[in-house]
Design a protein around this motif. Sequence first.
Motif, PDB file in Angstrom:
ATOM      1  N   ILE A  27       0.876  -1.069  -0.009  1.00 54.81           N
ATOM      2  CA  ILE A  27       0.179  -0.040   0.111  1.00 54.81           C
ATOM      3  C   ILE A  27       0.856   1.287  -0.192  1.00 54.81           C
ATOM      4  O   ILE A  27       1.581   1.548   0.955  1.00 54.81           O
ATOM      5  CB  ILE A  27      -0.913   0.089   1.154  1.00 54.81           C
ATOM      6  CG1 ILE A  27      -1.834  -1.159   1.067  1.00 54.81           C
ATOM      7  CG2 ILE A  27      -1.840   1.530   1.213  1.00 54.81           C
ATOM      8  CD1 ILE A  27      -3.072  -1.262   2.302  1.00 54.81           C
ATOM      9  N   GLY A  28       0.823   2.042  -1.012  1.00 51.88           N
ATOM     10  CA  GLY A  28       1.551   3.326  -1.223  1.00 51.88           C
ATOM     11  C   GLY A  28       0.440   4.666  -0.785  1.00 51.88           C
ATOM     12  O   GLY A  28      -0.428   4.385   0.102  1.00 51.88           O
ATOM     13  N   GLU A  29       0.893   5.681  -1.183  1.00 52.98           N
ATOM     14  CA  GLU A  29       0.292   6.957  -0.792  1.00 52.98           C
ATOM     15  C   GLU A  29      -0.906   7.258  -1.519  1.00 52.98           C
ATOM     16  O   GLU A  29      -1.904   7.497  -1.201  1.00 52.98           O
ATOM     17  CB  GLU A  29       1.406   7.898  -0.727  1.00 52.98           C
ATOM     18  CG  GLU A  29       0.796   9.393  -0.347  1.00 52.98           C
ATOM     19  CD  GLU A  29       2.035  10.406   0.054  1.00 52.98           C
ATOM     20  OE1 GLU A  29       2.831  10.049   0.736  1.00 52.98           O
ATOM     21  OE2 GLU A  29       2.006  11.446  -0.745  1.00 52.98           O
ATOM     22  N   GLY A  30      -0.414   7.559  -2.787  1.00 52.40           N
ATOM     23  CA  GLY A  30      -1.485   7.998  -3.807  1.00 52.40           C
ATOM     24  C   GLY A  30      -0.734   8.066  -5.013  1.00 52.40           C
ATOM     25  O   GLY A  30       0.461   8.121  -5.230  1.00 52.40           O
ATOM     26  N   PRO A  31      -1.586   8.073  -6.514  1.00 55.34           N
ATOM     27  CA  PRO A  31      -1.105   8.056  -7.512  1.00 55.34           C
ATOM     28  C   PRO A  31      -0.390   9.377  -8.095  1.00 55.34           C
ATOM     29  O   PRO A  31      -0.590  10.543  -7.151  1.00 55.34           O
ATOM     30  CB  PRO A  31      -2.178   8.183  -8.547  1.00 55.34           C
ATOM     31  CG  PRO A  31      -3.305   7.807  -7.783  1.00 55.34           C
ATOM     32  CD  PRO A  31      -3.181   8.068  -6.450  1.00 55.34           C
ATOM     33  N   GLY A  32       0.757   9.278  -8.695  1.00 51.95           N
ATOM     34  CA  GLY A  32       1.526  10.248  -9.315  1.00 51.95           C
ATOM     35  C   GLY A  32       1.041  10.541 -10.760  1.00 51.95           C
ATOM     36  O   GLY A  32       0.181   9.851 -11.114  1.00 51.95           O
ATOM     37  N   ALA A  33       1.933  11.411 -11.554  1.00 51.01           N
ATOM     38  CA  ALA A  33       1.433  11.591 -12.775  1.00 51.01           C
ATOM     39  C   ALA A  33       1.381  10.570 -13.645  1.00 51.01           C
ATOM     40  O   ALA A  33       0.404  10.304 -14.432  1.00 51.01           O
ATOM     41  CB  ALA A  33       2.558  12.626 -13.500  1.00 51.01           C
ATOM     42  N   LEU A  89      -3.005   3.019 -13.244  1.00 53.92           N
ATOM     43  CA  LEU A  89      -2.595   1.884 -12.452  1.00 53.92           C
ATOM     44  C   LEU A  89      -1.586   2.377 -11.480  1.00 53.92           C
ATOM     45  O   LEU A  89      -0.944   3.340 -11.734  1.00 53.92           O
ATOM     46  CB  LEU A  89      -1.847   0.928 -13.388  1.00 53.92           C
ATOM     47  CG  LEU A  89      -2.692   0.305 -14.490  1.00 53.92           C
ATOM     48  CD1 LEU A  89      -1.761  -0.662 -15.482  1.00 53.92           C
ATOM     49  CD2 LEU A  89      -3.336  -0.953 -13.814  1.00 53.92           C
ATOM     50  N   PRO A  90      -1.427   1.788 -10.357  1.00 48.38           N
ATOM     51  CA  PRO A  90      -0.426   2.202  -9.297  1.00 48.38           C
ATOM     52  C   PRO A  90       0.910   1.926  -9.672  1.00 48.38           C
ATOM     53  O   PRO A  90       1.278   0.834 -10.054  1.00 48.38           O
ATOM     54  CB  PRO A  90      -1.101   1.571  -8.016  1.00 48.38           C
ATOM     55  CG  PRO A  90      -1.658   0.175  -8.535  1.00 48.38           C
ATOM     56  CD  PRO A  90      -2.323   0.577  -9.867  1.00 48.38           C
ATOM     57  N   PHE A  91       1.823   2.658  -9.034  1.00 47.95           N
ATOM     58  CA  PHE A  91       3.260   2.486  -9.250  1.00 47.95           C
ATOM     59  C   PHE A  91       3.655   1.862 -10.612  1.00 47.95           C
ATOM     60  O   PHE A  91       4.093   0.757 -10.749  1.00 47.95           O
ATOM     61  CB  PHE A  91       3.620   1.382  -8.202  1.00 47.95           C
ATOM     62  CG  PHE A  91       3.638   2.041  -6.693  1.00 47.95           C
ATOM     63  CD1 PHE A  91       4.901   2.780  -6.516  1.00 47.95           C
ATOM     64  CD2 PHE A  91       2.619   1.634  -5.711  1.00 47.95           C
ATOM     65  CE1 PHE A  91       4.776   3.264  -4.971  1.00 47.95           C
ATOM     66  CE2 PHE A  91       2.736   2.296  -4.740  1.00 47.95           C
ATOM     67  CZ  PHE A  91       3.630   3.155  -4.231  1.00 47.95           C
ATOM     68  N   VAL A  92       3.325   2.690 -11.562  1.00 48.91           N
ATOM     69  CA  VAL A  92       4.000   2.483 -12.882  1.00 48.91           C
ATOM     70  C   VAL A  92       5.113   3.411 -13.399  1.00 48.91           C
ATOM     71  O   VAL A  92       5.736   3.221 -14.630  1.00 48.91           O
ATOM     72  CB  VAL A  92       2.874   2.250 -13.914  1.00 48.91           C
ATOM     73  CG1 VAL A  92       1.853   1.267 -13.906  1.00 48.91           C
ATOM     74  CG2 VAL A  92       2.136   3.702 -13.897  1.00 48.91           C
TER      75      VAL A  92
END
Length: 302
Positions: free
Chosen positions: A154-160, A167-170
């Motif tokens: 579990i991360g924090e929140g999506p980036g750009a 998709l998360p963490f791409v």
Amino acid sequence: MSVTPEAAARLRAYLAYFRDLGVHEFYRWSEPAAQALEPAAAVEAPAPSIAAATGVLPPATPPVVAPPLEIDDRELQPAHMLPPSLREPPAPALRSFDDLVPLPATTIPAADRPAALKVIQDEIGDCTRCPLAYGGRRKIVFADGDPNTELMFIGEGPGADEDAQGLPFVGKAGQLLNNMINAMGLKREQVYIANIVKCRPPANRTPEYVEASTCSQFLIKQIDVVQPKVIVALGSTAATYLLGRKQALAGLRGSFHSARGAKVAVTYHPAFLLREPRMKGEAWKDLQMVMRELGLKPPVKQ
Ligand code: URA
């Protein structure tokens, strides 16, 4: 007081560094000061020296005066030194994921989990429940990976990049997370990856309490469907909301906590590790603790 853009950028980087270490008090009272340190309006450069070229002294010119930098010096004081009327209102009480909703009484059979997750995704719909819906979000980032896994990140929140792809963490942090997962002897497709908030916070800022709290209900449901044995909280924001307490990351690492029936390990966020590669060894210790718990062996090097 004049501040160069480089100095302001350095200060902002320090603040992000402390935030990633979970040093929130410092971050909280210093952030407005950092904003006040935006580069001052360009000051006209003095004319090139005529005296140097000709030996003739130019007529005296008035000294260049930098425009006043509008810093409210209350913002440079630690919060506890301010009079009560100027202090921030107390932070709302945090509640752990366990305190927010009772634990599920049943387990969803493996074959039904993809459909159960789809129901949650449909319930989220084109969400406008919190301010992040109006902060330039493009895609809602639900999750990625195997709903029948024992291991969830579990991360924090999506980036750009995540916001663009849904998709998360791409992005770059995602590539490092993939490497971390591979080092544990797993592939990304074998774990489940989600975030505290599903929409990108503007300029990648830390999600606000109201945003994280609004979104938590869906992440809790996702965890309850997947029922992982171990959750890895990536960074301070994930740890704070999962466990319902704000604490320096260093004090949360090294032992398991508990959330939604899973053991929770806390480690550094991959974006922090990209900025501070010397901390990767510490993160690896956290992942090894998880590997021991799940009986995982690192891949044999060819
Ligand atoms: N950082 C996060 O916390 N989550 C992502 O999905 C990407 C970067």
